[in-house]
Structure formats: structure tokens, C-alpha cells
Scaffold this active site. Structure first.
Site, short mmCIF file in Angstrom:
data_model
loop_
_atom_site.label_atom_id
_atom_site.label_comp_id
_atom_site.label_asym_id
_atom_site.label_seq_id
_atom_site.Cartn_x
_atom_site.Cartn_y
_atom_site.Cartn_z
N ALA A 72 -2.35 4.26 4.03
CA ALA A 72 -1.90 4.13 2.63
C ALA A 72 -1.90 2.67 2.22
O ALA A 72 -1.74 1.77 3.06
CB ALA A 72 -0.51 4.74 2.46
N ASP A 73 -2.07 2.45 0.94
CA ASP A 73 -1.97 1.11 0.37
C ASP A 73 -1.45 1.23 -1.05
O ASP A 73 -1.85 2.14 -1.78
CB ASP A 73 -3.32 0.39 0.38
CG ASP A 73 -3.15 -1.09 0.12
OD1 ASP A 73 -2.66 -1.80 1.03
OD2 ASP A 73 -3.45 -1.54 -1.00
#
EC number: 3.6.1.9
Length: 194
Positions: A72-73
Site C-alpha cells: 500500500a501507498d
């Protein structure tokens, strides 16, 4: 508790992502990924976070023996500016001043990667956040807590910055750093959980 069919690895050392995924009752391990988070020329916010999420998941998959990987970012987008984590106090102050009194969007990209099948599900989720007008002394006091430095846009909605937020439109967990509803759905579609 959701039953994992095979081992799941969260490719992030973020305590917020760990807490969110744990709250869903999913068993998983944590192995942090290491990728260059620079923005590529012409990249949209969604393309950027999805690319990084996938790179993190695949980076950790190369280094460990699990089957399913979650990367995730998260970034903040305000008036066309993409804001990652602040570099220093001055950068945090600049970001918070810009966010003060106006709406912005938090964009989180995620990837669920199945190493065994070499398959991936990716998505990006946007949440609109409305900040109240912040006084200079509020901004300085918040920065002095040290809280802004590992967070996109220099704030944590679930922590000391909660009082700054007037309202949100969309996923709360997305603003924290992991759009839980969408990630759990992707894990189910991928066959990682029942």
C-alpha cells in the site's frame, strides 16, 4: 476472525496499516518493503500509489516465502500538489498551512499479490477530507509532537490531528492508510481468505 487459506504478508512497517488489518481479524506477518517512492513524470496520483503498492508487494515477495502479499501507498493531493511525507519541520508546516481551511483528497493505492499464481489485484481509493482553518500556533504545536513526519500530508486523522478534520467523504480507513473494505474484498477474490 477471518480464516486465511495461506500465509499473508503485509509489505509495510506502518503501525497504522498493521492495526487496521489486525482489526479485520486477519492473521498476517509484517515484512517491510524497500522501494524508491519518487514520482514519475506524467504519473497521475492513482497511477503513482498503485505502482508503489505493487512494487512494495513484489519486492517483499522476492525476499520471503509467503504466498499472498499486500502492498500500500498513501499520498495527499491538494490543489494539484501531491504531498508525501514531509522532509522536515518546515515542509510539514508548509503542508499543513496549505491544507488549512480547504478540502483535499487522500489517495491510497493497494496491491494484493499472489506469488504462487503471479496474479495481482490493484486499486486506488480516494477520500475527500475537509480541514478547519488552522492557526499558526496550532500548526507549530502539532509539529512539535513529532507526529507529522511519517505521514502523507503531515497529519494523522486517527491521532493528534483528529480535531483539525471537519468532515470526510469516503473511507475513513483509507485516510489512515489502508482502504480496509476494498483490501478485504481483494483478499477474498484472490482466495487468500474465506
Amino acid at each position: 476472525m477471518m480464516q486465511a487459506k495461506s500465509n499473508i504478508i503485509l509489505a509495510s512497517a506502518s503501525p497504522r496499516r498493521v492495526e487496521l488489518l489486525s482489526s479485520a481479524g486477519i492473521e498476517f506477518e509484517v515484512v517491510a518493503g524497500d522501494v524508491d517512492e519518487g514520482l514519475l513524470s506524467g504519473e497521475t496520483p492513482e497511477d503513482h500509489v498503485v505502482r508503489l503498492a505493487r512494487a512494495k508487494a513484489e519486492d517483499v515477495a522476492r525476499k520471503s516465502g509467503g504466498r499472498f502479499y499486500i502492498g500500500a501507498d498513501t499520498i495527499v493531493v491538494c490543489e494539484g500538489e501531491i504531498m508525501g511525507k514531509p522532509k522536515d519541520s518546515a515542509d510539514a508546516e508548509r503542508m499543513l498551512n496549505k491544507l488549512s481551511g480547504i478540502p483535499h483528497e487522500v489517495v491510497t493505492g493497494f496491491a494484493v499479490y499472489d506469488k504462487e499464481r503471479d496474479g495481482v489485484i490493484t486499486d486506488a481509493v480516494r477520500t475527500r477530507v475537509y480541514f478547519k482553518h488552522l492557526r499558526d500556533e496550532e500548526i507549530r504545536a502539532y509539529i512539535a509532537t513529532g507526529c507529522p513526519f511519517d505521514k502523507a500530508g503531515a497529519y494523522a486523522i486517527q491521532g493528534g490531528a483528529a480535531y483539525m478534520v471537519q468532515k470526510i467523504e469516503g473511507s475513513y480507513s483509507n485516510v489512515v492508510g489502508l482502504p480496509l473494505c476494498e483490501v478485504v474484498d481483494a483478499l477474498r477474490r484472490m482466495g487468500a481468505i474465506e
